[in-house]
Scaffold this motif. Structure first.
Motif, PDB file in Angstrom:
ATOM      1  N   UNK A  57       0.827  -1.207   0.000  1.00 24.50           N
ATOM      2  CA  UNK A  57       0.000   0.000   0.000  1.00 24.50           C
ATOM      3  C   UNK A  57       0.863   1.260   0.000  1.00 24.50           C
ATOM      4  N   UNK A  58       1.849   1.279   0.874  1.00 23.36           N
ATOM      5  CA  UNK A  58       2.721   2.453   0.971  1.00 23.36           C
ATOM      6  C   UNK A  58       3.600   2.557  -0.267  1.00 23.36           C
ATOM      7  N   UNK A  59       4.197   1.444  -0.677  1.00 31.99           N
ATOM      8  CA  UNK A  59       5.064   1.465  -1.857  1.00 31.99           C
ATOM      9  C   UNK A  59       4.302   1.898  -3.101  1.00 31.99           C
ATOM     10  N   UNK A  60       3.058   1.481  -3.227  1.00 31.32           N
ATOM     11  CA  UNK A  60       2.256   1.855  -4.389  1.00 31.32           C
ATOM     12  C   UNK A  60       2.056   3.354  -4.498  1.00 31.32           C
ATOM     13  N   UNK A  61       1.777   3.992  -3.364  1.00 30.63           N
ATOM     14  CA  UNK A  61       1.606   5.453  -3.372  1.00 30.63           C
ATOM     15  C   UNK A  61       2.913   6.156  -3.728  1.00 30.63           C
ATOM     16  N   UNK A  62       4.014   5.659  -3.171  1.00 24.20           N
ATOM     17  CA  UNK A  62       5.306   6.299  -3.437  1.00 24.20           C
ATOM     18  C   UNK A  62       5.708   6.083  -4.895  1.00 24.20           C
ATOM     19  N   UNK A  63       5.446   4.899  -5.431  1.00 24.31           N
ATOM     20  CA  UNK A  63       5.754   4.646  -6.847  1.00 24.31           C
ATOM     21  C   UNK A  63       4.993   5.609  -7.755  1.00 24.31           C
ATOM     22  N   UNK A  64       3.742   5.871  -7.429  1.00 23.38           N
ATOM     23  CA  UNK A  64       2.948   6.814  -8.225  1.00 23.38           C
ATOM     24  C   UNK A  64       3.528   8.223  -8.177  1.00 23.38           C
ATOM     25  N   UNK A  65       3.980   8.626  -6.993  1.00 15.44           N
ATOM     26  CA  UNK A  65       4.577   9.952  -6.854  1.00 15.44           C
ATOM     27  C   UNK A  65       5.893  10.039  -7.614  1.00 15.44           C
ATOM     28  N   UNK A  66       6.697   8.975  -7.530  1.00 14.29           N
ATOM     29  CA  UNK A  66       7.970   8.981  -8.255  1.00 14.29           C
ATOM     30  C   UNK A  66       7.720   9.027  -9.755  1.00 14.29           C
ATOM     31  N   UNK A  67       6.707   8.316 -10.204  1.00 14.02           N
ATOM     32  CA  UNK A  67       6.348   8.337 -11.623  1.00 14.02           C
ATOM     33  C   UNK A  67       6.002   9.755 -12.068  1.00 14.02           C
ATOM     34  N   UNK A  68       5.284  10.468 -11.235  1.00 16.62           N
ATOM     35  CA  UNK A  68       4.931  11.851 -11.558  1.00 16.62           C
ATOM     36  C   UNK A  68       6.188  12.711 -11.683  1.00 16.62           C
ATOM     37  N   UNK A  69       7.149  12.525 -10.793  1.00 20.15           N
ATOM     38  CA  UNK A  69       8.398  13.299 -10.858  1.00 20.15           C
ATOM     39  C   UNK A  69       9.154  12.982 -12.148  1.00 20.15           C
ATOM     40  N   UNK A  70       9.210  11.700 -12.524  1.00 17.81           N
ATOM     41  CA  UNK A  70       9.870  11.336 -13.783  1.00 17.81           C
ATOM     42  C   UNK A  70       9.159  11.976 -14.973  1.00 17.81           C
ATOM     43  N   UNK A  71       7.839  12.003 -14.950  1.00 15.25           N
ATOM     44  CA  UNK A  71       7.097  12.650 -16.047  1.00 15.25           C
ATOM     45  C   UNK A  71       7.428  14.130 -16.131  1.00 15.25           C
ATOM     46  N   UNK A  72       7.578  14.763 -14.986  1.00 16.32           N
ATOM     47  CA  UNK A  72       7.867  16.203 -14.973  1.00 16.32           C
ATOM     48  C   UNK A  72       9.224  16.532 -15.596  1.00 16.32           C
ATOM     49  N   UNK A  73      10.187  15.571 -15.514  1.00 21.01           N
ATOM     50  CA  UNK A  73      11.480  15.826 -16.146  1.00 21.01           C
ATOM     51  C   UNK A  73      11.529  15.247 -17.567  1.00 21.01           C
ATOM     52  N   UNK A  74      10.419  14.665 -18.006  1.00 27.18           N
ATOM     53  CA  UNK A  74      10.324  14.181 -19.364  1.00 27.18           C
ATOM     54  C   UNK A  74      10.857  12.779 -19.595  1.00 27.18           C
ATOM     55  N   UNK A  75      11.090  12.021 -18.520  1.00 23.97           N
ATOM     56  CA  UNK A  75      11.600  10.654 -18.674  1.00 23.97           C
ATOM     57  C   UNK A  75      10.421   9.672 -18.585  1.00 23.97           C
ATOM     58  N   UNK A  76       9.723   9.548 -19.704  1.00 23.52           N
ATOM     59  CA  UNK A  76       8.504   8.730 -19.719  1.00 23.52           C
ATOM     60  C   UNK A  76       8.806   7.239 -19.539  1.00 23.52           C
ATOM     61  N   UNK A  77       9.958   6.781 -19.999  1.00 27.17           N
ATOM     62  CA  UNK A  77      10.305   5.372 -19.854  1.00 27.17           C
ATOM     63  C   UNK A  77      10.413   5.004 -18.370  1.00 27.17           C
ATOM     64  N   UNK A  78      11.116   5.816 -17.590  1.00 32.24           N
ATOM     65  CA  UNK A  78      11.239   5.545 -16.151  1.00 32.24           C
ATOM     66  C   UNK A  78       9.921   5.790 -15.430  1.00 32.24           C
ATOM     67  N   UNK A  79       9.114   6.697 -15.935  1.00 33.03           N
ATOM     68  CA  UNK A  79       7.821   6.987 -15.318  1.00 33.03           C
ATOM     69  C   UNK A  79       6.911   5.753 -15.353  1.00 33.03           C
ATOM     70  N   UNK A  80       7.115   4.901 -16.332  1.00 34.11           N
ATOM     71  CA  UNK A  80       6.276   3.719 -16.489  1.00 34.11           C
ATOM     72  C   UNK A  80       6.773   2.511 -15.708  1.00 34.11           C
ATOM     73  N   UNK A  81       7.917   2.629 -15.066  1.00 33.08           N
ATOM     74  CA  UNK A  81       8.482   1.488 -14.316  1.00 33.08           C
ATOM     75  C   UNK A  81       8.107   1.556 -12.870  1.00 33.08           C
TER      76      UNK A  81
END
Length: 81
Positions: A57-81
């Motif tokens: 549960x906790x890891x899932x929320x953090x993964x979503x937030x990290x994905x958002x940060x990757x999207x903000x820097x334009x790294x869509x490949x890492x955003x999807x991992x």
């Protein structure tokens, strides 16, 4: 804000510290960095939170937030991992 939190000392440190609590602290710090557009620091904090905790549960929320940060820097490949 000076930098990313250090992991709580689980070997004889605070009796209230736990992997879940550490992960939430990293997540909150990552959220602060994200709000301040410090995306690399946010990614670092979120990654430490993910590694600190095994709770899905906790890891899932953090993964979503990290994905958002990757999207903000334009790294869509890492955003999807």
């Amino acid at each position: 804000m000076s930098g990313v939190l250090e992991a709580p000392n689980s070997a004889g440190g605070d009796a209230n510290s736990s992997p879940e609590k550490a992960a939430i602290e990293y997540k909150e710090q990552g959220n602060d960095f994200l709000r301040n557009k410090q995306y690399e620091k946010a990614i670092e904090a979120y990654t430490k939170g993910i590694l600190a905790c095994g709770s899905p549960e906790i890891r899932g929320r953090i993964l979503g937030n990290r994905s958002q940060a990757y999207r903000r820097i334009g790294d869509m490949e890492k955003a999807l991992k």
